[in-house]
Write a protein that holds these residues in place. Structure first.
Motif, short mmCIF file in Angstrom:
data_model
loop_
_atom_site.label_atom_id
_atom_site.label_comp_id
_atom_site.label_asym_id
_atom_site.label_seq_id
_atom_site.Cartn_x
_atom_site.Cartn_y
_atom_site.Cartn_z
N UNK A 98 0.83 -1.21 0.00
CA UNK A 98 0.00 0.00 0.00
C UNK A 98 0.86 1.25 0.00
N UNK A 99 1.89 1.26 0.85
CA UNK A 99 2.78 2.43 0.95
C UNK A 99 4.03 2.29 0.11
N UNK A 100 4.26 1.09 -0.47
CA UNK A 100 5.46 0.81 -1.28
C UNK A 100 6.73 1.02 -0.46
N UNK A 101 6.65 0.76 0.84
CA UNK A 101 7.80 0.93 1.71
C UNK A 101 8.00 -0.32 2.56
N UNK A 102 9.20 -0.46 3.12
CA UNK A 102 9.52 -1.61 3.95
C UNK A 102 9.23 -1.29 5.42
N UNK A 103 8.75 -2.31 6.13
CA UNK A 103 8.42 -2.14 7.54
C UNK A 103 8.75 -3.43 8.28
N UNK A 104 8.82 -3.35 9.61
CA UNK A 104 9.12 -4.51 10.44
C UNK A 104 7.87 -5.38 10.55
N UNK A 105 8.00 -6.65 10.15
CA UNK A 105 6.88 -7.59 10.19
C UNK A 105 6.93 -8.52 11.39
N UNK A 106 8.13 -8.87 11.83
CA UNK A 106 8.27 -9.78 12.96
C UNK A 106 9.62 -9.54 13.61
N UNK A 107 9.64 -9.59 14.93
CA UNK A 107 10.89 -9.50 15.70
C UNK A 107 10.94 -10.72 16.63
N UNK A 108 12.02 -11.49 16.51
CA UNK A 108 12.14 -12.78 17.19
C UNK A 108 13.27 -12.73 18.21
N UNK A 109 13.00 -13.16 19.44
CA UNK A 109 14.06 -13.33 20.43
C UNK A 109 14.86 -14.58 20.11
N UNK A 110 16.19 -14.44 20.11
CA UNK A 110 17.08 -15.55 19.80
C UNK A 110 17.71 -16.05 21.10
N UNK A 111 17.51 -17.33 21.40
CA UNK A 111 18.04 -17.91 22.63
C UNK A 111 19.56 -17.98 22.60
N UNK A 112 20.18 -18.07 23.77
CA UNK A 112 21.64 -18.06 23.87
C UNK A 112 22.28 -19.32 23.30
N UNK A 113 21.50 -20.38 23.11
CA UNK A 113 22.08 -21.61 22.59
C UNK A 113 22.02 -21.70 21.06
N UNK A 114 21.56 -20.64 20.41
CA UNK A 114 21.46 -20.61 18.95
C UNK A 114 22.75 -20.03 18.37
N UNK A 115 23.37 -20.77 17.45
CA UNK A 115 24.63 -20.34 16.85
C UNK A 115 24.43 -19.45 15.64
N UNK A 116 23.47 -19.79 14.77
CA UNK A 116 23.38 -19.10 13.50
C UNK A 116 22.02 -19.32 12.87
N UNK A 117 21.76 -18.53 11.82
CA UNK A 117 20.58 -18.77 10.98
C UNK A 117 21.04 -18.93 9.54
N UNK A 118 20.17 -19.52 8.72
CA UNK A 118 20.44 -19.67 7.30
C UNK A 118 19.11 -19.80 6.58
N UNK A 119 19.13 -19.61 5.26
CA UNK A 119 17.94 -19.80 4.44
C UNK A 119 18.22 -20.89 3.41
N UNK A 120 17.17 -21.58 3.01
CA UNK A 120 17.33 -22.69 2.08
C UNK A 120 17.16 -22.26 0.63
N UNK A 121 16.79 -23.22 -0.21
CA UNK A 121 16.61 -22.98 -1.64
C UNK A 121 15.14 -22.71 -1.92
N UNK A 122 14.86 -22.15 -3.09
CA UNK A 122 13.48 -21.83 -3.44
C UNK A 122 12.65 -23.09 -3.63
N UNK A 123 11.42 -23.08 -3.09
CA UNK A 123 10.51 -24.18 -3.33
C UNK A 123 9.66 -23.89 -4.56
#
Length: 506
Positions: free
Chosen positions: A77-102
């Motif tokens: 609607x506004x053609x702008x970027x906004x924050x959709x979700x904010x996630x707390x990351x636990x202390x035992x999490x090392x990293x994130x990654x994304x996979x391939x397109x489905x």
């Protein structure tokens, strides 16, 4: 008379103001997105939500030292970027990654802990977002607590079925979890040990650099490791597993899989820079467009800390008696009187033959002294093209000066922005680069065949980070034009650390 003089001076000032404004062009529409935490990692562009546009993944830490991962998305609607979700990351999490397109063009978002890989489930209707177990894993990341969090490459399609596989190093093995037709994963262990390094009384383990290419001409991706002048090829079999016994392919006998500063001599000491010759495999890629993987080697020759020559050698693959082989002498090279670094490839003509993009700078003592006084050092972005004989030309087709900055007080360094991307959706790749930290410039590609790029760059005033190494470049809004997204770092003003900037191509 006085009135006429004032009128004449006003005309001059108006004319100067006009020309001052005219030299800048609105190449991008700038958007600033405020975040409830300080961003400390590069922005990652990935389409992870079933909505218009490509999302931005942003990680950092808030004032309470709580690690966060935010998903930014396009509001149509506004053609702008906004924050959709904010996630707390636990202390035992090392990293994130994304996979391939489905099949829908979406990618999955994953988190890695000591014993598991979990998958992000987006919010739907009245249900908030959540995490679902994707796979129980084991690796050399055995601590219950991680002192850092950021992206790491542990998810990719290894066996060519367009589904996410998991690859993690262990101390004595490489652990794989490969997808199959039943949407489950089969584990496999390859005899590839992590690299162990001893320093005084400490021992560290690092993962090995791996390459993924079809080395056996069977249209299947193989796993490749470099070791002492040889390529160890773990071939993908018909059952979507990898052979435990590698195929060995000889390359230059002195070629290594390690940088010279990670290499030890026969006495276990660091290499002597006063008499150094080192070759390191930087890439395995089809460079000359014959559908056979080629080997790119970084050649370093040094007679002192401030006397280094770095060139790139290219060894073309040849299939002889149904077996891939390489000559011990380079087929072509990219060389300069200055030091080259930062090799990557682009295909400007879409003909399968790759152009080489490198950075060039002089590290002589006079340049070092000048850099210490100014806090910056000039470097050139060079593009080399291949001729009809598959030889890279001695002179680059593009030589564009940019500026690398550093701060002795903060210990931070700043890479300039340099991207070769299609900015105007004409199918041709343009050059986007920074001019300091307050201007961005564009050299548009030409299609008339006489010149590769226009003679004069267009410029826009925009605040850029002092370190632009992690700038994301992707078509974020689906208009065919490549957009840019970035965060600011410790070399920038503190008030900018809670901000992500998106430059949408006009």
């Amino acid at each position: 008379m006085l009135r006429k003089r004032l009128l004449f001076m006003g005309l001059i000032l108006s004319s100067n103001a006009f020309w001052s404004e005219a030299k800048y062009t609105e190449l991008f529409t700038e958007q600033k997105v405020a975040l409830p935490f300080s961003v400390n990692r590069s922005v990652v562009a990935a389409d992870v939500l079933l909505q218009a546009g490509v999302e931005l993944l942003v990680s950092g830490v808030d004032d309470n030292q709580q690690r966060k991962l935010a998903i930014l998305g396009l509001n149509t609607t506004t053609a702008s970027f906004e924050v959709l979700d904010v996630i707390d990351i636990a202390n035992n999490v090392f990293a994130f990654d994304v996979g391939v397109e489905d099949q829908q063009g979406l990618k999955q978002l994953y988190l890695l802990t000591k014993s598991s890989v979990t998958k992000y489930i987006p919010a739907r209707m009245s249900h908030g977002s959540s995490w679902q177990l994707a796979q129980q894993v084991s690796s050399m990341y055995i601590s219950e607590i991680s002192d850092a969090f950021g992206q790491m490459d542990f998810v990719r399609d290894i066996n060519d079925d367009k589904k996410d596989d998991i690859i993690l190093p262990h101390f004595e093995t490489l652990n794989l979890w490969l997808s199959n037709c039943c949407s489950q994963k089969h584990s496999q262990v390859l005899p590839i040990a992590s690299r162990m390094e001893m320093r005084n009384s400490s021992v560290t383990f690092d993962d090995r650099e791996l390459f993924f290419q079809d080395m056996t001409q069977d249209a299947k991706t193989d796993l490749v490791l470099v070791e002492d002048g040889r390529l160890f090829v773990y071939q993908q079999n018909a059952d979507i597993q990898f052979s435990l016994q590698p195929i060995e392919i000889n390359i230059h006998p002195k070629a290594s899989g390690l940088e010279w500063w990670d290499t030890k001599d026969e006495k276990g000491q660091e290499l002597n820079q006063s008499n150094l010759i080192h070759r390191k495999v930087d890439a395995i890629e089809d460079v000359n467009g014959d559908n056979i993987p080629d080997v790119a080697i970084k050649y370093t020759q040094s007679s002192g800390v401030l006397d280094k020559k770095i060139n790139y050698e290219f060894y073309y693959g040849k299939v002889i008696d149904n077996r891939l082989s390489y000559a011990t002498q380079a087929d072509t090279q990219v060389a300069s009187t200055d030091t080259l670094t930062g090799l990557y490839f682009v295909d400007l003509q879409d003909d399968g033959k790759l152009e080489v993009v490198v950075s060039s700078f002089d590290i002589g003592i006079s340049q070092v002294i000048g850099a210490l006084m100014s806090g910056s050092i000039d470097q050139d972005t060079l593009i080399f093209a291949m001729d009809e004989e598959f030889q890279f030309s001695p002179k680059p087709i593009v030589s564009q000066e940019v500026e690398m900055t550093f701060s002795l007080s903060s210990g931070s360094t700043g890479q300039p922005l340099t991207k070769v991307i299609d900015l105007n959706a004409d199918g041709l790749k343009d050059i986007v680069y920074s001019d300091g930290t307050d201007k961005i410039k564009v050299l548009y590609a030409e299609s008339n065949g006489k010149r590769s790029f226009v003679r004069r760059a267009l410029t826009q005033k925009v605040k850029l980070p002092s370190d632009s190494e992690g700038v994301a470049a992707q078509d974020l809004n689906g208009d065919g034009k490549t957009d840019l997204a970035f965060r600011f770092g410790r070399g920038d003003a503190p008030e900018l650390l809670n901000q992500v900037t998106v430059l949408v191509a006009n």
